[in-house]
Design a protein around this motif. Sequence first.
Motif, short mmCIF file in Angstrom:
data_model
loop_
_atom_site.label_atom_id
_atom_site.label_comp_id
_atom_site.label_asym_id
_atom_site.label_seq_id
_atom_site.Cartn_x
_atom_site.Cartn_y
_atom_site.Cartn_z
N ASP A 1 31.60 59.20 51.87
CA ASP A 1 30.55 57.86 51.39
C ASP A 1 31.41 56.99 50.41
O ASP A 1 31.13 56.62 49.53
N GLY A 2 32.79 56.62 51.07
CA GLY A 2 33.53 55.67 50.61
C GLY A 2 34.41 56.09 49.25
O GLY A 2 34.99 55.34 48.88
N ARG A 3 34.27 57.39 48.99
CA ARG A 3 35.39 57.83 47.75
C ARG A 3 36.03 58.89 48.37
O ARG A 3 35.70 59.82 48.97
N ALA A 4 37.27 58.72 47.71
CA ALA A 4 38.11 60.01 48.09
C ALA A 4 37.59 61.37 47.46
O ALA A 4 37.09 61.56 46.42
N GLU A 5 37.83 62.25 48.35
CA GLU A 5 37.21 63.58 48.10
C GLU A 5 38.49 64.55 48.20
O GLU A 5 39.20 64.77 49.16
N THR A 6 38.82 65.40 47.13
CA THR A 6 40.04 66.05 47.32
C THR A 6 39.44 67.83 47.00
O THR A 6 40.34 68.46 46.81
N ARG A 7 38.39 68.08 47.05
CA ARG A 7 37.81 69.36 47.41
C ARG A 7 37.48 69.57 48.69
O ARG A 7 36.45 69.09 49.08
N ARG A 8 38.25 70.75 49.17
CA ARG A 8 37.97 70.95 50.57
C ARG A 8 36.72 71.76 50.74
O ARG A 8 35.93 71.74 51.97
N GLY A 9 36.24 72.47 49.69
CA GLY A 9 35.08 72.97 49.74
C GLY A 9 33.83 72.21 49.10
O GLY A 9 32.65 72.71 49.12
N ALA A 10 33.90 71.03 48.98
CA ALA A 10 32.98 70.05 48.78
C ALA A 10 31.73 70.19 49.55
O ALA A 10 31.83 70.39 51.02
N GLN A 11 30.57 70.44 49.38
CA GLN A 11 29.29 70.55 50.06
C GLN A 11 28.75 69.25 50.60
O GLN A 11 28.44 68.07 49.80
N LEU A 12 28.79 68.99 51.97
CA LEU A 12 28.09 67.88 52.64
C LEU A 12 26.82 68.07 53.11
O LEU A 12 26.42 69.22 53.39
N ARG A 13 26.16 66.96 52.88
CA ARG A 13 24.53 67.07 53.23
C ARG A 13 24.64 66.04 54.47
O ARG A 13 25.17 65.22 54.71
N ARG A 14 23.52 66.12 55.24
CA ARG A 14 23.29 65.19 56.57
C ARG A 14 23.31 63.90 55.85
O ARG A 14 22.64 63.70 54.86
N GLY A 15 23.78 63.07 56.77
CA GLY A 15 24.04 61.84 56.65
C GLY A 15 25.00 61.05 55.94
O GLY A 15 25.38 60.05 55.86
#
Length: 74
Positions: free
Chosen positions: A46-60
């Motif tokens: 969503d336009g932000r850098a994510e550095t956690r491989r285990g971050a939880q994604l939701r639909r959309g």
Amino acid sequence: MAATPIQDVPIATEPIRLGQFLKLSGLAEDGVHARELVEAGEVMVDGRAETRRGAQLRRGQVVAVHGRRARPVG
């Protein structure tokens, strides 16, 4: 310049971990590649850098790597 199209990737359950989604969507070749992309700060959620491989994604939510974009859908 127009943005690249977003690939819709069906997921069976929500949430899905970022590392799994990168593999499922084809944005990463395998788990090692997914880890390398995340650790290098090359993955945007969503336009932000994510550095956690285990971050939880939701639909959309939109995941981008090197100009390619994908989102989990139901």
